[in-house]
Write a protein that holds these residues in place. Sequence first.
Motif, PDB file in Angstrom:
ATOM      1  N   ILE A  80      26.962 -17.757 -27.793  1.00 15.71           N
ATOM      2  CA  ILE A  80      27.395 -18.492 -28.982  1.00 15.71           C
ATOM      3  C   ILE A  80      26.832 -19.910 -29.005  1.00 15.71           C
ATOM      4  N   LEU A  81      25.924 -20.203 -28.101  1.00 11.88           N
ATOM      5  CA  LEU A  81      25.343 -21.537 -28.003  1.00 11.88           C
ATOM      6  C   LEU A  81      23.944 -21.537 -28.603  1.00 11.88           C
ATOM      7  N   LEU A  82      23.605 -22.583 -29.363  1.00 11.78           N
ATOM      8  CA  LEU A  82      22.242 -22.753 -29.859  1.00 11.78           C
ATOM      9  C   LEU A  82      21.392 -23.327 -28.729  1.00 11.78           C
ATOM     10  N   PRO A  85      29.770 -21.238 -35.202  1.00 12.47           N
ATOM     11  CA  PRO A  85      31.152 -21.031 -35.684  1.00 12.47           C
ATOM     12  C   PRO A  85      31.778 -19.802 -35.029  1.00 12.47           C
ATOM     13  N   GLN A  86      33.047 -19.960 -34.598  1.00 14.77           N
ATOM     14  CA  GLN A  86      33.727 -18.878 -33.890  1.00 14.77           C
ATOM     15  C   GLN A  86      35.149 -18.708 -34.407  1.00 14.77           C
ATOM     16  N   GLU A  87      35.619 -17.474 -34.373  1.00 12.66           N
ATOM     17  CA  GLU A  87      37.014 -17.122 -34.642  1.00 12.66           C
ATOM     18  C   GLU A  87      37.537 -16.339 -33.446  1.00 12.66           C
ATOM     19  N   TRP A 105      31.044 -25.714 -36.919  1.00  7.04           N
ATOM     20  CA  TRP A 105      30.097 -25.857 -35.827  1.00  7.04           C
ATOM     21  C   TRP A 105      30.645 -26.943 -34.903  1.00  7.04           C
ATOM     22  N   ARG A 106      30.507 -26.744 -33.604  1.00  8.10           N
ATOM     23  CA  ARG A 106      31.082 -27.721 -32.669  1.00  8.10           C
ATOM     24  C   ARG A 106      29.981 -28.302 -31.776  1.00  8.10           C
ATOM     25  N   SER A 107      29.930 -29.628 -31.771  1.00  5.84           N
ATOM     26  CA  SER A 107      29.025 -30.348 -30.876  1.00  5.84           C
ATOM     27  C   SER A 107      29.817 -30.788 -29.650  1.00  5.84           C
TER      28      SER A 107
END
Length: 576
Positions: A72-74, A97-99, A143-145
């Motif tokens: 799930i990481l870019l 983005p994750q659920e 999106w999370r940084s």
Amino acid sequence: MPSRPSMALPIATALHSGPLDTPGEQAYLYARSGIARSATTRSNYVSILTSIDWIVRDTSGNIISTTDISDILLLNTLHITQALNDEPDTCSFTLKPQEPPAAIPQVGQEIRIAWAPGGPPLFHGYIVTSQSDWRLLNEQPPWRSIQCQDPMWRFDARIVTYRFPAQSVSASIAFLVQWFCNLSQATHPLNFSTAFVQADMPAIPAFDVVNQRPSTVMRTLTASVGGGFYIEGLTVHAWAGSVSEPLQSNPTPLTVGLSTLHAFRRTDDATQVRRAVIVEGRRTESLVSLPTTTPYYSNALGLGVADAGVWPTAGPWLARVGTQWVRVAQPTRVAALGANPPQTEVAVDYVPSNPLGQISLKKMLVLPPAFGWIRVGNQYSRYTTYTGDPLAGVWAMQLAGAPSEGHPYATFTAAIPADTTVEWVDSVLNLEPYGLDWAGTGAGEPSTRSQPVNSPVVVLARAQTTLEAWPPLEGFVQDGRYSYEGAQARADADLANFRDPLVSVEWATDDLNALPGRSQVIALSSAAVAPPMDTTVTILRVAITFPLPTLPPRRICTGGIVKPSTFMDLVVTEKN
């Protein structure tokens, strides 16, 4: 210094085709604590695959889950920096983005990144910042940084105030970690290990620490024995006698045509060139105001000061009195630190018009200095000699002179009755202006300028070299812990390091031994490299990126000539 984008271009071809250790192929290895090879079998061998573990612990510090979040990481957002000593390693990346939200790492939780599942970590630390960005029109999760820092964040949680005794650096590190870094004196999953702290490092003098972070104390301890340290996970590495950790593998020398070398940059930086360095150290203050006067009188009278112990011997020494540079000589200290100065009483009434310029004093218990300064009430005077035996009975002190004789200061101006207490004070017995020119010949300021009572009297050291093609560039350091000897040593050391332009280099490499603190040999010579470079630098900082999932990490290294810190740079005692 930020690296240019061209320093990290993707590699065109893979240097290794996969997990097979085929003879003739280059095996990719990574171990911060070293690389082991045995014939054709290579210890610590890993295939080309990056794992990003999200570690969750319970309130007791025990690991309750480890989840690989690499899917799930870019990958192109994954950046790792590694640096020397108390500069922390960092890591940043962006998550898709994750659920549900519970599937996302939270601040304070651990991240471990390895270039193979279960392999030695490229980074192991804690999430310190998490930033969420929503695209509200499509109503998807954010999106999370993520920003992470190595365990120095936990290592430095407390403030240290303690007096470390004279003992081995190894013992001081063990004490520091046990009492200021670990969560518990008993065994605990989050306690730091000192298993990789070199045993029996040399002993150093006792020193005081006031309101410092543990990493600053670690730098002091290891610098005192010419070593270094770093934190890897929850393990403390520390050693003596080398900028880099002993028994480690340095990267391959950089040569033209080296397959792992992709770009190289040299920087010659003259912004920090210094042709002289001035260091201000310990300070005291004047006991009397100083009038404008010629060197004849200031050299004859000197100056009373609160503490002459800031200078080691007779001198002459460079100093600053208020707003003027001066040379002082013959510092006289009348009592050991903490002891009372010599005292007696006036034997016969004294009047300033005394034609002999003498004052009669009573018998003393100790022999006074042959010359110096005394205080009687609120008055101060310089004396040049005495007659009689101070230990046997009444004796006479010869004062330096009177205002009527042209003496502008350091003389009694009011009558003094018998039985008044006389007390000796510290002083410097000679004082003359230094001048305003580069060479300090006295030119431009031939007289001692007036300064008020209680003016700062500051230890001043100066080191300088010839100007050559440079202007008279001066550097300045101010540290009230330096005695004169320490200030002069600091000035000499800084001049040696900054008298010429600083040379730094940057290069992009796939060499997995390119780590902070390691030595990098550079032997670049070709028609395209002019002038050729043939030197050895210390790797100061490494930025790691991941161009492609199937290729080794790209390392952007910054290196330079490093002067190892010394105990003098960090903790200054009177011996310095």
